[in-house]
Write an enzyme that holds these catalytic residues in place. Structure first.
Site, PDB file in Angstrom:
ATOM      1  N   ASP A  59       0.849  -1.188   0.000  1.00  0.00           N
ATOM      2  CA  ASP A  59       0.000   0.000   0.000  1.00  0.00           C
ATOM      3  C   ASP A  59       0.886   1.240   0.000  1.00  0.00           C
ATOM      4  O   ASP A  59       2.107   1.141   0.051  1.00  0.00           O
ATOM      5  CB  ASP A  59      -0.963  -0.026   1.190  1.00  0.00           C
TER       6      ASP A  59
ATOM      7  N   ASP B  86      -7.774  -7.416   0.464  1.00  0.00           N
ATOM      8  CA  ASP B  86      -6.899  -7.622   1.613  1.00  0.00           C
ATOM      9  C   ASP B  86      -7.638  -7.160   2.844  1.00  0.00           C
ATOM     10  O   ASP B  86      -8.526  -6.300   2.767  1.00  0.00           O
ATOM     11  CB  ASP B  86      -5.600  -6.809   1.476  1.00  0.00           C
TER      12      ASP B  86
END
Length: 351
Positions: free
Chosen positions: A93, A267
């Site tokens: 991320d 996720d």
């Protein structure tokens, strides 16, 4: 010979999709659930366990890894794959969500965000360019643009400001990422729960012709019904030929409802965090092993499961471990939970 990043759509059923993301480090079968490896480890799991459960890809966290042990140090040690012992694809991320939720005294500006570390209070600056640089140093196969994620509910004016800033940061992130055929950078659709803003964000990002698209800013306090409504109009507005990733979601039901609306990748820390707190996800529903009614229950969580943690240990023993705060309790329940999430995704692909 390096393998260029690509996505192949193999089958559809209504809006639901089955496909494969091809990377230099292996293929990712979609729909896919990515176990979260926040600090270079999927908590309470060995990497070979994660791999054996059927995970094709794991997630690493830019914010945590830039603070400890540092992106430059990870690069010096061979990159995150070598450092953590995972030879498959890794998605990182951007660090933006953690900056907004964990860091103190953060100051937003057009250039980026200045914040104090939650670890030691040290001051850091994260720009779109620096985020991409860090993810490159980590060696991530799929990288995220830096964006601003705000909590819901929020005023439309605030959602629009954050969405527009995220679009400008997407352009800067794409320039910083440059031409890397074997890797990908995904843009992030923002806009809160506002259809006009979401569609504007999706249209602008699609015009950038990125290799994949994420849907961010959900699972931040809104009801599931609102999240699904956002997906109903956002997914069709994204290119069908590119993978779609719903960030930070969610429960098994969230995953299946989102697959039905055209999401390919997920996720969430839920299965690992729940395992460490005595919660087991099973095909019979969620089981709280803290409850006293399990104290003399000799049954396993699911005797038909292929996962040893699920099949070979009694609920009574798991209850005992949880009540005694034994590390093994969290390890076994995390193992069970990640196994169940991978079973859900395998079932979705088969269906």
């Amino acid at each position: 010979m390096t393998i260029p990043f690509s996505f192949e759509l193999l089958a559809t059923d209504g809006a639901a999709r089955r496909g494969v993301v091809k990377t230099a480090r292996g293929e990712i079968r979609t729909p896919a659930f990515m176990p979260v490896g926040t600090a270079g480890t999927v908590k309470a799991m060995y990497m070979d366990q994660v791999r054996d459960l059927g995970a094709d890809i794991i997630l690493g966290n830019t914010y945590h890894l830039m603070l400890r042990p540092g992106a430059e140090r990870v690069a010096k040690l061979g990159g995150l794959h070598t450092f953590g012992g995972w030879n498959g694809p890794i998605l990182t991320d951007s660090g933006g969500f953690q900056v907004m939720s964990l860091a103190s005294l953060r100051k937003m500006a057009e250039e980026g965000v200045t914040f104090q570390s939650h670890v030691d209070g040290a001051k850091h600056f994260l720009s779109p360019e620096r985020s991409i640089e860090i993810q490159g140093l980590l060696g991530a196969d799929i990288q995220m643009q830096l964006d601003e994620c705000i909590a819901l509910p929020a005023e439309e004016k605030e959602m629009e400001r954050a969405m527009e800033l995220s679009l400008r940061w997407a352009e800067r992130s794409a320039v910083a990422f440059g031409d890397q055929p074997e890797r990908a950078m995904f843009g992030i659709v923002q806009g809160g729960d506002n259809e006009r803003l979401r569609l504007k964000s999706a249209e602008a990002l699609s015009a950038m012709d990125l290799k994949g698209y994420s849907i961010g800013g959900l699972a931040v306090g809104e009801p599931q019904e609102v999240m699904l409504q956002v997906l109903d109009y956002t997914c069709p507005s994204l290119p069908a030929s590119k993978p779609r990733y719903l960030m930070g979601v969610g429960t098994p039901d969230d995953l299946l409802q989102s697959v039905a609306r055209g999401v390919d990748m997920f996720d969430c820390v839920m299965p690992t965090r729940a395992g460490r707190h005595g919660q087991a996800f099973t095909r019979f529903g969620k089981i709280n092993l803290k409850n006293a009614r399990h104290a003399e229950d000799h049954r396993p969580l699911d005797e038909a499961s292929d996962c040893p943690a699920t099949r070979d240990y009694s609920r009574a023993y798991l209850h005992h471990l949880v009540k005694c705060n034994e590390a093994l309790g969290g390890m076994l329940l995390t193992w069970n939970n990640l196994a169940y999430y991978q079973q859900v995704m395998a079932g979705a692909r088969e269906a």
